[in-house]
Structures are given as structure tokens and as C-alpha cells.
Design an enzyme around this catalytic site. Structure first.
Site, short mmCIF file in Angstrom:
data_model
loop_
_atom_site.label_atom_id
_atom_site.label_comp_id
_atom_site.label_asym_id
_atom_site.label_seq_id
_atom_site.Cartn_x
_atom_site.Cartn_y
_atom_site.Cartn_z
N VAL A 330 1.57 27.99 -93.82
CA VAL A 330 2.14 27.16 -95.01
C VAL A 330 2.72 28.33 -96.04
O VAL A 330 3.70 28.21 -96.42
CB VAL A 330 1.19 26.18 -95.86
CG1 VAL A 330 1.62 25.70 -97.27
CG2 VAL A 330 0.91 24.90 -94.70
N ALA A 331 1.92 29.17 -96.14
CA ALA A 331 2.23 30.42 -96.97
C ALA A 331 3.33 31.26 -96.47
O ALA A 331 3.96 31.79 -97.38
CB ALA A 331 1.04 31.41 -96.86
N GLU A 335 9.05 28.34 -99.67
CA GLU A 335 9.51 26.97 -100.44
C GLU A 335 10.58 27.23 -101.32
O GLU A 335 11.13 26.18 -101.85
CB GLU A 335 8.01 26.29 -101.13
CG GLU A 335 7.50 27.03 -102.06
CD GLU A 335 6.21 27.94 -101.29
OE1 GLU A 335 5.43 28.31 -102.15
OE2 GLU A 335 6.25 28.41 -100.11
N ASP A 377 49.62 21.25 -96.24
CA ASP A 377 50.85 20.33 -96.69
C ASP A 377 51.84 21.23 -97.31
O ASP A 377 51.62 22.10 -98.03
CB ASP A 377 50.45 19.16 -97.52
CG ASP A 377 51.62 18.27 -97.80
OD1 ASP A 377 52.23 17.89 -96.95
OD2 ASP A 377 51.82 17.95 -98.89
N ASP A 676 47.90 12.73 -96.83
CA ASP A 676 47.10 13.61 -96.44
C ASP A 676 45.67 13.44 -96.74
O ASP A 676 44.69 14.21 -96.32
CB ASP A 676 47.14 14.98 -97.65
CG ASP A 676 48.56 15.28 -97.62
OD1 ASP A 676 49.28 15.38 -96.45
OD2 ASP A 676 49.19 15.70 -98.70
N ASN A 766 2.34 36.08 -104.35
CA ASN A 766 3.13 34.86 -104.30
C ASN A 766 4.06 34.36 -105.47
O ASN A 766 5.13 34.14 -104.92
CB ASN A 766 2.33 33.70 -103.95
CG ASN A 766 1.95 33.54 -102.36
OD1 ASN A 766 2.83 33.94 -101.52
ND2 ASN A 766 0.71 32.99 -101.91
#
Length: 944
Positions: A330-331, A335, A377, A676, A766
Site C-alpha cells: 500500500v505504501a 496515491e 477542414d 464536421d 511519506n
């Protein structure tokens, strides 16, 4: 069915009793009436919509028979009611069957989002509630933004329904009624007049000087003259002169005709059905993020499996090792990635907004970075949609060129080859030619805009450039012979306003028609007999101008029709927009191929293509008819070499885009008309014009050029390339930091060593890993050299081989340096002390900050990108550094993080060691630069 059953029952009853009772006369009449009514119902139900290609060949009588209608009195209410049961209402019904909540839930069908949700659940199970909330909040923000973008993009179908006018004039039961257009059915007789928006596809049966603006449908800037005569051959939709289409506009004249198609059975209905069926393709970034999510999932399960295996070998409890493995996995998942991606894209959108480019869907910003084909175009996109006179040829051989674009009147008329600027009647022949074009004219120029026909506006502006704009006021108009598609000319009879004099005719029109009315030609102001040789010379000049894609008008004047003096020719064209030529050149040099896809004729398309540098000696063009007749697989192989597609319909444009996508191209489509809109939606990037674009095209597109400036696409492509590199920089930093942190903890766990970092220190790491330093990498200013790089391949993922090697290299240096400090500081007894963890902790944080500095660019040295260029990055790194020093030296924080004071020499040692990750990264960049110079210069990938 009720009437029929009643009728059959009555017949059976009469059959049983015919011996006993004679049939009454009134009963017979009732039965006959009912039988006729049943036949009428069956007949009305067989009436079908008629395709324009077939309807155009029908005579009035054949139309009346096909639709069971009297052209003089129209349909009855009975017939209308029966036909509506079959054909429905004349409207487009948008299908909103899927509820909003389901659309919102669909946003969660994304591997990375699902992985993050799984991480959030695991965080709850392991009682890491703060992590769970932060991850869930990040997911919620990203999903909501994606939902809003998708919900807004569905409005294009609603905009298309606005093309059906609310009311129309219809002939029913012999009376002309003003009624709702949605009530029309096939076979209705509709009356048209100037200013009307056409309510359905109509085959014309009566016409009086009818001109229809079909630019939103075919792309043709010039109004189309209409006729009521049957055509021998259907041809493509742009050549059907006796059919008018829903949503187009009557510019002048009037007409009447039979409705041949309503609602989804009309040509605009075909566009509607195609738009409804068309799904917007996933962007390359979305595909890359999906793949990254899968790669991180495999990585996470790999960590869990490895730790469980090691724990099993060491005899450790299964549950505890599983818990550790899940926590580490998870770490490892970044995230903060979805938020950084979103912030990076939003900042890109804001930067593009300053350049007058509006992006409606965030991932589209990055998609521009891998766009390698732009299908554009012509009318209103590559060109200004402003008819302009560019060349003059007088009957006595003078040639002149005209500068200036549009209806502002700015520009000059220069004789060739001398380049002498002429005004008024400096040159009598040129002056008389321009005078005739200005007088035989109904257009008015007001506030740099034309009121009237664009071609006539071009002639008025030509007169303004020669200071003859007011010469029309010198005459009194006495008579006008209006233009018609049959005669192909118009004329006015005028008399001098200020003095008595003879009336004079001024005529303009197609060369072959005008020359037919001439007996003389002008030679320096003196009329001379028009000889066959002189006529042949003028004809050659007309063909020469026509071959350049110019719309050629012939002009003449004289006392009466049939005795006019031929004055010369004026060449008119819708010129390219300013900056388009330069933009095409820069895009081509950067590996982006520009292709023209237009409804115009080949000559006109080639003329513009040559002017903007689109066409070279090896030019290949392809018609819409060829596109339709070629199988998709074969077309995918051919479209790579084609530069110009002409006479194309909406269906052809979509087929071209699909073929290019099938060949591996990322396609951007630019356009401004309803014709278009389907192509804009099916392309990877749909780009609409902000000023001249219809509401339908703007809603179908996901990007809008506010000023209709084609060259703004260059800035958008540059921005798109830069954004992808910024996202890669962030991923590199976050993965290298997280892998280093996880490896330190994993090694200590596996080897039964004390952990180099305690729980609070890991939390601080973190914060740095997902906090300001990481986030600021996403806002790195776009590299100015990005545009010179070729478009990245669609197959390129965020986490490619080169990035993985850089991540592993940085992680290895961080792990090695931190373990070295930890080993150096650990006491002989092998127990961890506050100084040991403080040194290892500070070493890791310093490595982090230097690693962030090296991640600002994958290819450029810090001195090349500029140390102070990204101020947000500097502020965030400085803030993190001050925070780290506070953790080390502030007594309250020392207790929380279990740290102690370090000396200046300690900090110097740690700074020198941590800088190694930055120095090594810079040396690697230098080595790659050396290798790239040593290799032979490689060509850009072949333009698609």
C-alpha cells in the site's frame, strides 16, 4: 384493424342472409367508403422517404406519384396522420436512458482508481485511518472531475436538435399554413422565402432566384444557386442543385418543394445518428494510466508474495508477514499520482486559456503531445471564410495582383511585373474593370463585415482598395436583371447622377455567358471590335486563373445587352488565414502531418494547399467518392500518402479518420461546420473554431480555438508534450523514493536488523514523498524545445524501460548511501540509538531533496533548464529543508521524532553524500547527450 374486422363481419352476415334480405343502397355506399378508406390507409403507409440522389432525378409528376400528393393543394390531414404513424415527428430524439448515477459509477472502472480504493480499504483494516481518508478523497476528486467533463461533452446531440427551425410555411388541404416544423411528414409541400431556415430535406418544384447558404453542411462558402429542373445524374450532395437540406439557410429568393426526408431520415439525421453512435476514444494518457495501474498492482502483489515467501523460509508467523507485506504494498502505491496528474493538466489548461485555446476535457491536453496527424477542414479553418479578390486581368492585357485579406479595405492593387501601385483611374483599363464590379453589385461593407453575397463583397472591397468605393453613388440604378443559376450572370442599367447622359449596362458573371453579350473589348478606354483571337486570349486567361483555384468573374459594360464592351476578369478566393503557412511548416518539421479534408472542388483545395505549403511535387489527392469506394483496410494503407481529400461528406470524413487511426495515428480534426461535427467527435482530438464555428461543432469538439487561429495548435501541441514529461518526472521521483524507503524497511525486516527509520520518521518521509516537492514537479514550465521533438508513440507508457532504469538507479544510490550512514553510525553492540536513526533519517531526506532536483528533467542539465525557473519547486524544497532542520533541532519535535542535534560537519557529510544521486543523474544525462551526438542524425518518423 377495428374497421377491417367490422367490415368483414358485416360481409359475413350479409353473405349468410343474402337469400332473405336485399342489400340496402346506403349500406353498399358505406361499405364502399370503408373499403376505400382501408385502401387509403394502406397506401399512405407505403409512402417512404426518398434519398436526395434519387429525388433529384424525378420530374414534378414523378414526385407527385411517389408521395401521393397534389402539388397544388398539398396533403390532407388524414394523409398526414397516417404518415406520422410510420415516420414519426420531424425532430431528433436524444436518448438519455442511462441514469446519471450509473455514468458516475462508470468513472470507477479504471485500474489505478480501483487499486487506490483497494489501498484505502487495506488502510482501514490496518487502522491507518488518515491514509484511508486521504486516498479516498483523492479518488473522489479525480472521479468527480472526470464525470463532469464527460457529462458536459454529451450536449453535442442537444445542439444538433436546434438546427430544426421551430416553424415553417406548409401547404395543406389547399391552404398555406404557418405551423410547427416538427409536424412535417414526407410529401408535405413547403414554401420557402428569404431568411428561412430549411425545416427538412426538400426537392424543389418551384424556384425564383433562390440562393441557399449550405456552408454549415457542405463547407462551401459561396451560396448555392438552386433550380427546380430534374437532374440527369445524382452525384454527391454538394452538386444537387434542386434539393435543399434541413438546417441550411435561404439567403435570397423564394421556392417551394416536396419534403423528401424528415427527422432522422434527413441528411442531418444521418449526421445525428452517426454522432449518437460515435464514441469518444480513450486518450493515450488514460491508456498509460490504466497500464501504470496494472503494473503497480503486479508490483504490489510481488512484494506481498516475496515477503510471505521469506517469512515462510524464516519460520515467521504467516499472518504477521502478510500484514507487513500488505502495508508495504500500500505504501508503494503513489496515491498522490491522480491528484498530480489532474493538477498538471489543469495548469496546462489554464496556460492554454491564456493563449486563447479552451480545453473542455482535461486528458486532451496531454493527447496533443502524441498527435501526429491533423486533419483540417478548409473553409473557415485554414482559410478566413472571407472571399477576397487576388488577381485582375484586363481585356487589353494588363495583369495586376491585389494584397490584403478580408473586408477591411486594407491593401493595394499593383500592376505586374512593375509592382506599381494604382489608385482610381491611374490605369483606365483596371479602373473601368473595378468600377463595373462595384456598380453591378448589391453588397454593402459595414464594420469590416459584408452584408450580402461574399463574392460581391470582395468586389466592393477591391474598389475600396483603389479609392473607388463610392463610385456606385455616381449612378442612379434604373433596372436590375438578377442572377440566376440558369443564366449565370446579373446586370444593372444605370444613369449618371450628376449630369445628363445615356444609360449604361454593367454586367458580371461567368465568362462564357458574359462574353456572349459582348461585341467589343476595352483597349485603354477605347472600344475595339471583339475578334476571335481576342476572345481566345481572354478564354485562356480565364482557364489559367481557374486552374489556380480562383472563382473567376467576367465584367462588361455598354449601352445595351448584346453590344457590351468586355472589360476583363477578376479572380476571387477564400484566402488562407494569417500564420497558417508558418504553422503548417513548424508542425511538419516536428513530425506532425497536416491533411486538408474539404467539401470543395479539387482545384480550389489544391490552390489553398499550395499557398500554405501543404502540397509538394509528390502531392496525392483523393475524392470523397474514392474514399467511399475503398475498403477500410485498403484505405488505411493509402491515407498515409494523401495530403488533400476533396468533395467529402460527413460520412467520408469519419471514414478517413478511422482509417488513419487504424494505421496507428493519433488524429486531431479541426472544423467549424455541422458537417464536421461527427468527425470532430470521432477524432482523438476534436478542435472547433470559436468565432465561425457552429454550436454543434463546438459541443462535439473537446478543444476550441477562441480566435480561430490555426497557429494556436502549435502552442497546444507544445503544451501537450511538456505535460507528459512532467508526469513522468513526478512518477520517477515518487517511485524511486518509495522503493528506497520500502527496501530499507524490507531489508531490515528480512535480515532481523534494527530499522533505520522509526514510525514517525517514515511518516515524515511519506509527507515529503507525496507533498510539496513531489507536487511541484508537476508544474514545471513546459520545455521550449518540446515542439521540436517528434510526437511520442501511442505505445509509450509512463513507466517504460528507460524510466524504470532511472528509478532503480536512484533508489539504489539512496539505499546504498543511507545504509552506509546507518552502518557507520551503529554501535558495536548492534542496537539503534537516537543518533543512528537521526543520521540515517536526515541522510534519506537529503537524498530525497537532491533526487527531486534531478527529476526536474529527464534529458536536460539543471543549468539548461534554469535553477530558478520553477519557483514553486524551490519554495517547496526550501520548506522541506527547514522542516527537517526543525525536526532535528527543535526540542518538542526531537521528542516526537526521537532525534538529536547534529553537528555542522555531520550536515556537511550528509549533504555531500546525498548530492551523489543528483551528480550521478547529471552525468548520465551528459553521457546520453554524448551518445546522441555520436550517432548519425536520424530523421523524424515518417509523417503519417
Amino acid at each position: 384493424m377495428g374497421r377491417r374486422l367490422k367490415f368483414l363481419q358485416k360481409l359475413a352476415f350479409l353473405g349468410q342472409n343474402h337469400r332473405y334480405k336485399a342489400l340496402e343502397r346506403d349500406e353498399v355506399e358505406t361499405l364502399i367508403d370503408e373499403q376505400c378508406e382501408l385502401k387509403a390507409i394502406e397506401r399512405e403507409k407505403t409512402v417512404a422517404a426518398l434519398p436526395p440522389g434519387e429525388a433529384c432525378k424525378c420530374s414534378r409528376e414523378e414526385l407527385a406519384r411517389a408521395f401521393h400528393v397534389d402539388l397544388d393543394s398539398g396533403l390532407s390531414e388524414f394523409a398526414v396522420a397516417q404518415r406520422r404513424l410510420v415516420h414519426g415527428w420531424n425532430e431528433f430524439v436524444t436518448d438519455n436512458a442511462e441514469p446519471v448515477w450509473k455514468k458516475y459509477l462508470d468513472q470507477f472502472r479504471n485500474p489505478l482508481i480501483l487499486l487506490l480504493l483497494g489501498s484505502s480499504v487495506v488502510s482501514v483494516l490496518t487502522k491507518e485511518y488518515e491514509d484511508a481518508v486521504s486516498i479516498a478523497l483523492a479518488v473522489l476528486i479525480v472521479v468527480t472531475v472526470g464525470f463532469i467533463q464527460e457529462y458536459r461533452s454529451e450536449k453535442s446531440l442537444e445542439e444538433l436538435t436546434k438546427l430544426v427551425p421551430p416553424e415553417c410555411n406548409c401547404l395543406r388541404d389547399g391552404k398555406l399554413r404557418h405551423m410547427l416544423a416538427r409536424d412535417l411528414v414526407p410529401g408535405d409541400i413547403v414554401s420557402l422565402s428569404m431568411g428561412d431556415r430549411i425545416p427538412a430535406d426538400i426537392r424543389l418544384t418551384e424556384v425564383t432566384d433562390l440562393l441557399v447558404d449550405e456552408s454549415s453542411f457542405t463547407g462551401e462558402v459561396e451560396p448555392c444557386g438552386k433550380t427546380d429542373s430534374p437532374l440527369a445524374d445524382g452525384g454527391d450532395l454538394s452538386t444537387l442543385s434542386n434539393v435543399v437540406f434541413m438546417g441550411t439557410l435561404v439567403q435570397c429568393g423564394k421556392g417551394q418543394g416536396v419534403v423528401i426526408g424528415t427527422g432522422e431520415q434527413s441528411q442531418f439525421g444521418e449526421v445525428f445518428k452517426m454522432m449518437r453512435a460515435e464514441e469518444t476514444p480513450k486518450t493515450p494518457l488514460q491508456k498509460s494510466m490504466d497500464k501504470l495501474g496494472k503494473q503497480l498492482t503486479i508490483f504490489s502483489f510481488g512484494i506481498i508474495g516475496l515477503l510471505m515467501l521469506v517469512g515462510w523460509v524464516q519460520g515467521k508467523p504467516f499472518l504477521s508477514m502478510f500484514t507487513v507485506g500488505v502495508s508495504l504494498a500500500v505504501a508503494a502505491i503513489p496515491e498522490g499520482l491522480p491528484i498530480v496528474v489532474m493538477v498538471t493538466l489543469v495548469l496546462g489548461v489554464l496556460r492554454m486559456a491564456k493563449k486563447r485555446v479552451i480545453v473542455k476535457k482535461l486528458p486532451i491536453v496531454e493527447t496533443l503531445g502524441c498527435c501526429n496527424v491533423i486533419c483540417s477542414d478548409k473553409t473557415g479553418t485554414l482559410t478566413a471564410n472571407e472571399m477576397t479578390a487576388t488577381q485582375l486581368v484586363t481585356s487589353d492585357g494588363f495583369h495586376a495582383e491585389v494584397s490584403g485579406v478580408g473586408y477591411s479595405g486594407e491593401g493595394t492593387v499593383c500592376l505586374l511585373p512593375s509592382k506599381e501601385v494604382i489608385k482610381g483611374f491611374d490605369n483606365v483599363s483596371v479602373g473601368k474593370l473595378v468600377e463595373a464590379g462595384c456598380v453591378a453589385n448589391n453588397a454593402v461593407i459595414r464594420k469590416n463585415a459584408v452584408m450580402g453575397q461574399p463574392t460581391e463583397g470582395a468586389l466592393v472591397v477591391l474598389a475600396m482598395k483603389m479609392n473607388l468605393g463610392s463610385i456606385k453613388d455616381s449612378y442612379v440604378r434604373k433596372k436590375e436583371i438578377p442572377f440566376s443559376s440558369e443564366q449565370k450572370w446579373m446586370a444593372v442599367r444605370c444613369g449618371p447622377k450628376s449630369e445628363d447622359g445615356e444609360d449604361i449596362y454593367f454586367m458580371k458573371g461567368a465568362f462564357e455567358e458574359v462574353i456572349h453579350h459582348c461585341s467589343m473589348y476595352n483597349n485603354g478606354g477605347i472600344p475595339l471590335p471583339l475578334t476571335p483571337q481576342q476572345k481566345s486570349y481572354c478564354q485562356q486567361e480565364e482557364k489559367k486563373m481557374g486552374s489556380l483555384g480562383l472563382r473567376v468573374l467576367a465584367l462588361a459594360s455598354g449601352p445595351e445587352l448584346g453590344r457590351l464592351t468586355f472589360l476583363g476578369l477578376v479572380g476571387i478566393i477564400d484566402p488562407p488565414r494569417a500564420g497558417v503557412k508558418e504553422a503548417v511548416q513548424v508542425l511538419s518539421e516536428s513530425g506532425v502531418s497536416v491533411k486538408m479534408v474539404t467539401g470543395d472542388a479539387l482545384e480550389t483545395a489544391l490552390a489553398i494547399g499550395r499557398t500554405i505549403g501543404l502540397c509538394n511535387e509528390k502531392l496525392k489527392a483523393m475524392s470523397g467518392e474514392e474514399v467511399e469506394g475503398t475498403e477500410q483496410g485498403a484505405l488505411a494503407a493509402r491515407v498515409r500518402q494523401v495530403s488533400v481529400f476533396f468533395r467529402t461528406s460527413p460520412k467520408h470524413k469519419v471514414k478517413i479518420i478511422k482509417a488513419l487511426q487504424e494505421s496507428g495515428a493519433i488524429v486531431a480534426m479541426t472544423g467549424d461546420g455541422v458537417n464536421d461535427s461527427v468527425a470532430l467527435k470521432s477524432a482523438d482530438i476534436g478542435i472547433a473554431m470559436g468565432q465561425t464555428g457552429t454550436d454543434v461543432s463546438k459541443e462535439a469538439a473537446n478543444m476550441i480555438l477562441v480566435d480561430d487561429d490555426f497557429s494556436a495548435i502549435m502552442s497546444a501541441v507544445e503544451e501537450g508534450k511538456g505535460i507528459f514529461y512532467n508526469i513522468k518526472n513526478f512518477v520517477r521521483f515518487q517511485l524511486s523514493t518509495s522503493i528506497a524507503a520500502l527496501s530499507l524497511i524490507t531489508l531490515s525486516t528480512v535480515c532481523n536488523l534494527p530499522s533505520p527509520l522509526n514510525a514517525m520518521q517514515i511518516l515524515w518521509v511519506n509527507i515529503i514523498m507525496d507533498g510539496p516537492p513531489a507536487q511541484s514537479l508537476g508544474v514545471e514550465p513546459v520545455d521550449r524545445d518540446a515542439l521540436r521533438r517528434p510526437p511520442r508513440s501511442v505505445g509509450d507508457t509512463i513507466l517504460n524501460r528507460a524510466l524504470i532504469l532511472r528509478v532503480l538507479m536512484s533508489a539504489a544510490v539512496i539505499i546504498g548511501g543511507t545504509l552506509f550512514i546507518f552502518w557507520r553510525e551503529i554501535p558495536a553492540n548492534g542496537t539503534s540509538t537516537p543518533r543512528t536513526t537521526t543520521m540515517a533519517f536526515t541522510c534519506f531526506v537529503f537524498f530525497d531533496l537532491f533526487n527531486a532536483l534531478s527529476c526536474r528533467s529527464q534529458t536536460k542539465l539543471i543549468f539548461e533548464i534554469g535553477f530558478f525557473r520553477n519557483r514553486m519547486f524551490l519554495y517547496s524544497v526550501l520548506g522541506s529543508l527547514l522542516g527537517q532542520l526543525a525536526v532535528i533541532y527543535a526540542p518538542p519535535l526531537q521528542k516526537v521524532f526521537q532525534t538529536e542535534n547534529l553537528s555542522a560537519l555531520d550536515l556537511l557529510l550528509l549533504t555531500g553524500l546525498a548530492s551523489s544521486v543528483f551528480i550521478l543523474s547529471e552525468l548520465l544525462k551528459l553521457w546520453e547527450k554524448f551518445l546522441s551526438r555520436a550517432r548519425p542524425t536520424q530523421m523524424l518518423p515518417e509523417a503519417v
